[in-house]
Design a protein around this motif. Structure first.
Motif, PDB file in Angstrom:
ATOM      1  N   LEU A  83       0.834  -1.200   0.000  1.00 51.85           N
ATOM      2  CA  LEU A  83       0.000   0.000   0.000  1.00 51.85           C
ATOM      3  C   LEU A  83       0.874   1.257   0.000  1.00 51.85           C
ATOM      4  N   ALA A  84       1.960   1.223   0.752  1.00 50.53           N
ATOM      5  CA  ALA A  84       2.896   2.350   0.773  1.00 50.53           C
ATOM      6  C   ALA A  84       3.523   2.556  -0.609  1.00 50.53           C
ATOM      7  N   LEU A  85       3.887   1.467  -1.286  1.00 55.44           N
ATOM      8  CA  LEU A  85       4.424   1.575  -2.651  1.00 55.44           C
ATOM      9  C   LEU A  85       3.385   2.151  -3.596  1.00 55.44           C
ATOM     10  N   GLY A  86       2.131   1.826  -3.352  1.00 57.02           N
ATOM     11  CA  GLY A  86       1.049   2.405  -4.156  1.00 57.02           C
ATOM     12  C   GLY A  86       1.036   3.915  -4.064  1.00 57.02           C
ATOM     13  N   GLU A  87       1.401   4.449  -2.913  1.00 56.37           N
ATOM     14  CA  GLU A  87       1.479   5.903  -2.745  1.00 56.37           C
ATOM     15  C   GLU A  87       2.614   6.491  -3.586  1.00 56.37           C
ATOM     16  N   VAL A  88       3.703   5.741  -3.727  1.00 57.97           N
ATOM     17  CA  VAL A  88       4.803   6.195  -4.596  1.00 57.97           C
ATOM     18  C   VAL A  88       4.307   6.260  -6.041  1.00 57.97           C
ATOM     19  N   PHE A  89       3.575   5.233  -6.464  1.00 60.08           N
ATOM     20  CA  PHE A  89       3.022   5.237  -7.822  1.00 60.08           C
ATOM     21  C   PHE A  89       2.064   6.412  -8.023  1.00 60.08           C
ATOM     22  N   SER A  90       1.267   6.717  -7.019  1.00 57.07           N
ATOM     23  CA  SER A  90       0.344   7.856  -7.114  1.00 57.07           C
ATOM     24  C   SER A  90       1.111   9.166  -7.258  1.00 57.07           C
ATOM     25  N   LEU A  91       2.190   9.302  -6.499  1.00 55.70           N
ATOM     26  CA  LEU A  91       2.988  10.518  -6.579  1.00 55.70           C
ATOM     27  C   LEU A  91       3.673  10.629  -7.947  1.00 55.70           C
ATOM     28  N   ILE A  92       4.196   9.519  -8.456  1.00 52.86           N
ATOM     29  CA  ILE A  92       4.803   9.513  -9.791  1.00 52.86           C
ATOM     30  C   ILE A  92       3.755   9.866 -10.846  1.00 52.86           C
ATOM     31  N   ARG A  93       2.545   9.334 -10.704  1.00 55.37           N
ATOM     32  CA  ARG A  93       1.464   9.651 -11.649  1.00 55.37           C
ATOM     33  C   ARG A  93       1.171  11.159 -11.625  1.00 55.37           C
ATOM     34  N   SER A  94       1.131  11.749 -10.447  1.00 58.58           N
ATOM     35  CA  SER A  94       0.891  13.194 -10.336  1.00 58.58           C
ATOM     36  C   SER A  94       1.998  13.991 -11.018  1.00 58.58           C
ATOM     37  N   ILE A  95       3.234  13.561 -10.814  1.00 59.30           N
ATOM     38  CA  ILE A  95       4.368  14.236 -11.452  1.00 59.30           C
ATOM     39  C   ILE A  95       4.242  14.126 -12.970  1.00 59.30           C
ATOM     40  N   ASN A  96       3.948  12.929 -13.460  1.00 56.09           N
ATOM     41  CA  ASN A  96       3.827  12.722 -14.914  1.00 56.09           C
ATOM     42  C   ASN A  96       2.678  13.507 -15.519  1.00 56.09           C
ATOM     43  N   GLN A  97       1.616  13.736 -14.750  1.00 57.08           N
ATOM     44  CA  GLN A  97       0.489  14.523 -15.252  1.00 57.08           C
ATOM     45  C   GLN A  97       0.822  16.012 -15.297  1.00 57.08           C
ATOM     46  N   GLN A  98       1.636  16.478 -14.367  1.00 60.68           N
ATOM     47  CA  GLN A  98       1.947  17.902 -14.284  1.00 60.68           C
ATOM     48  C   GLN A  98       3.103  18.329 -15.174  1.00 60.68           C
ATOM     49  N   PHE A  99       4.017  17.410 -15.440  1.00 61.82           N
ATOM     50  CA  PHE A  99       5.251  17.777 -16.133  1.00 61.82           C
ATOM     51  C   PHE A  99       5.484  16.876 -17.340  1.00 61.82           C
ATOM     52  N   LYS A 100       6.023  17.473 -18.393  1.00 60.48           N
ATOM     53  CA  LYS A 100       6.362  16.737 -19.623  1.00 60.48           C
ATOM     54  C   LYS A 100       7.823  16.988 -19.970  1.00 60.48           C
ATOM     55  N   ARG A 101       8.427  16.011 -20.618  1.00 60.55           N
ATOM     56  CA  ARG A 101       9.834  16.136 -21.013  1.00 60.55           C
ATOM     57  C   ARG A 101      10.034  17.379 -21.876  1.00 60.55           C
ATOM     58  N   GLY A 102      11.078  18.141 -21.565  1.00 60.19           N
ATOM     59  CA  GLY A 102      11.392  19.339 -22.331  1.00 60.19           C
ATOM     60  C   GLY A 102      10.620  20.573 -21.904  1.00 60.19           C
ATOM     61  N   GLN A 103       9.689  20.418 -20.990  1.00 58.48           N
ATOM     62  CA  GLN A 103       8.882  21.549 -20.518  1.00 58.48           C
ATOM     63  C   GLN A 103       9.761  22.531 -19.747  1.00 58.48           C
ATOM     64  N   LYS A 104       9.511  23.795 -19.946  1.00 58.82           N
ATOM     65  CA  LYS A 104      10.184  24.833 -19.160  1.00 58.82           C
ATOM     66  C   LYS A 104       9.391  24.996 -17.872  1.00 58.82           C
ATOM     67  N   ILE A 105      10.072  24.853 -16.745  1.00 58.50           N
ATOM     68  CA  ILE A 105       9.366  24.962 -15.482  1.00 58.50           C
ATOM     69  C   ILE A 105       9.728  26.261 -14.772  1.00 58.50           C
ATOM     70  N   THR A 106       8.781  26.745 -13.987  1.00 55.90           N
ATOM     71  CA  THR A 106       8.968  27.985 -13.234  1.00 55.90           C
ATOM     72  C   THR A 106       9.734  27.685 -11.947  1.00 55.90           C
ATOM     73  N   PRO A 107      10.249  28.714 -11.296  1.00 56.76           N
ATOM     74  CA  PRO A 107      10.921  28.487 -10.007  1.00 56.76           C
ATOM     75  C   PRO A 107      10.009  27.807  -8.980  1.00 56.76           C
ATOM     76  N   ASP A 108       8.732  28.163  -8.952  1.00 58.68           N
ATOM     77  CA  ASP A 108       7.802  27.536  -8.008  1.00 58.68           C
ATOM     78  C   ASP A 108       7.591  26.063  -8.352  1.00 58.68           C
ATOM     79  N   GLN A 109       7.465  25.759  -9.639  1.00 55.19           N
ATOM     80  CA  GLN A 109       7.311  24.360 -10.051  1.00 55.19           C
ATOM     81  C   GLN A 109       8.561  23.555  -9.696  1.00 55.19           C
ATOM     82  N   ALA A 110       9.736  24.147  -9.903  1.00 49.63           N
ATOM     83  CA  ALA A 110      10.990  23.461  -9.586  1.00 49.63           C
ATOM     84  C   ALA A 110      11.070  23.165  -8.092  1.00 49.63           C
ATOM     85  N   ALA A 111      10.674  24.113  -7.265  1.00 43.01           N
ATOM     86  CA  ALA A 111      10.700  23.907  -5.818  1.00 43.01           C
ATOM     87  C   ALA A 111       9.750  22.778  -5.424  1.00 43.01           C
ATOM     88  N   GLY A 112       8.569  22.759  -6.008  1.00 45.82           N
ATOM     89  CA  GLY A 112       7.601  21.704  -5.708  1.00 45.82           C
ATOM     90  C   GLY A 112       8.064  20.344  -6.201  1.00 45.82           C
TER      91      GLY A 112
END
Length: 170
Positions: A83-112
């Motif tokens: 179940l704990a590993l499932g939380e890692v997968f959920s967090l990775i899914r959130s990252i993949n939904q928010q960010f794409k390869r080559g995307q320019k990220i803002t300082p706030d996005q980088a901090a997060g």
């Protein structure tokens, strides 16, 4: 891979070392390490711009606090590591939904993003997982899978180069 397989099985469950289970472990590790590789690539690109430091957004703070709370609940629930590993997968899914390869990220996005990646690494330390460089791990995994298929990286690289050249000359 075997360590991931063991951690992804509840300690009270029968651990099955079948080819299918090992393939599932490889796929799971590849998914997590691919998300970490994306994150680290974006953070490295951001650092090259020298855009300064940002403030972690409320969304990223909530993702972090939810992740930590859910991991704690899972571990306190009869050491429920799957179940704990499932939380890692959920967090990775959130990252993949928010960010794409080559995307320019803002300082706030980088901090997060850094906050979330650090959380995954901290979680991984508990089980001695996710401590390798994502790029290094993924190349080793590719080499292993190519060897299993009796393929050589040099041959594949050559075919990719030929295909690229053919597209360019079209």
């Amino acid at each position: 891979v075997l360590k991931f397989l063991v951690v992804s099985t509840h300690y009270r469950s029968l651990l099955e070392f079948s080819d299918k289970q090992i393939e599932n472990s490889i796929a799971g590790l590849a998914r997590i390490y691919s998300g970490l590789a994306l994150s680290l690539d974006l953070l490295q690109q951001f650092e090259k711009t020298g855009s300064g430091h940002g403030k972690v957004s409320v969304v990223h703070q909530k993702l972090k606090s939810d992740f930590n709370a859910n991991v704690e609940i899972a571990m306190n629930d009869d050491f429920n590591s799957p179940l704990a590993l499932g939380e890692v997968f959920s967090l990775i899914r959130s990252i993949n939904q928010q960010f794409k390869r080559g995307q320019k990220i803002t300082p706030d996005q980088a901090a997060g993003l850094k906050l979330l990646v650090d959380d995954i690494h901290e979680f991984g330390k508990i089980f001695s997982l996710f401590q390798k460089s994502p790029g290094e791990f993924l190349v080793q995994l590719d080499d292993f899978l190519l060897k299993e298929l009796n393929l050589e990286r040099s041959v594949i690289d050559q075919k990719v180069a030929e295909r690229s050249a053919a597209r360019k000359n079209k």
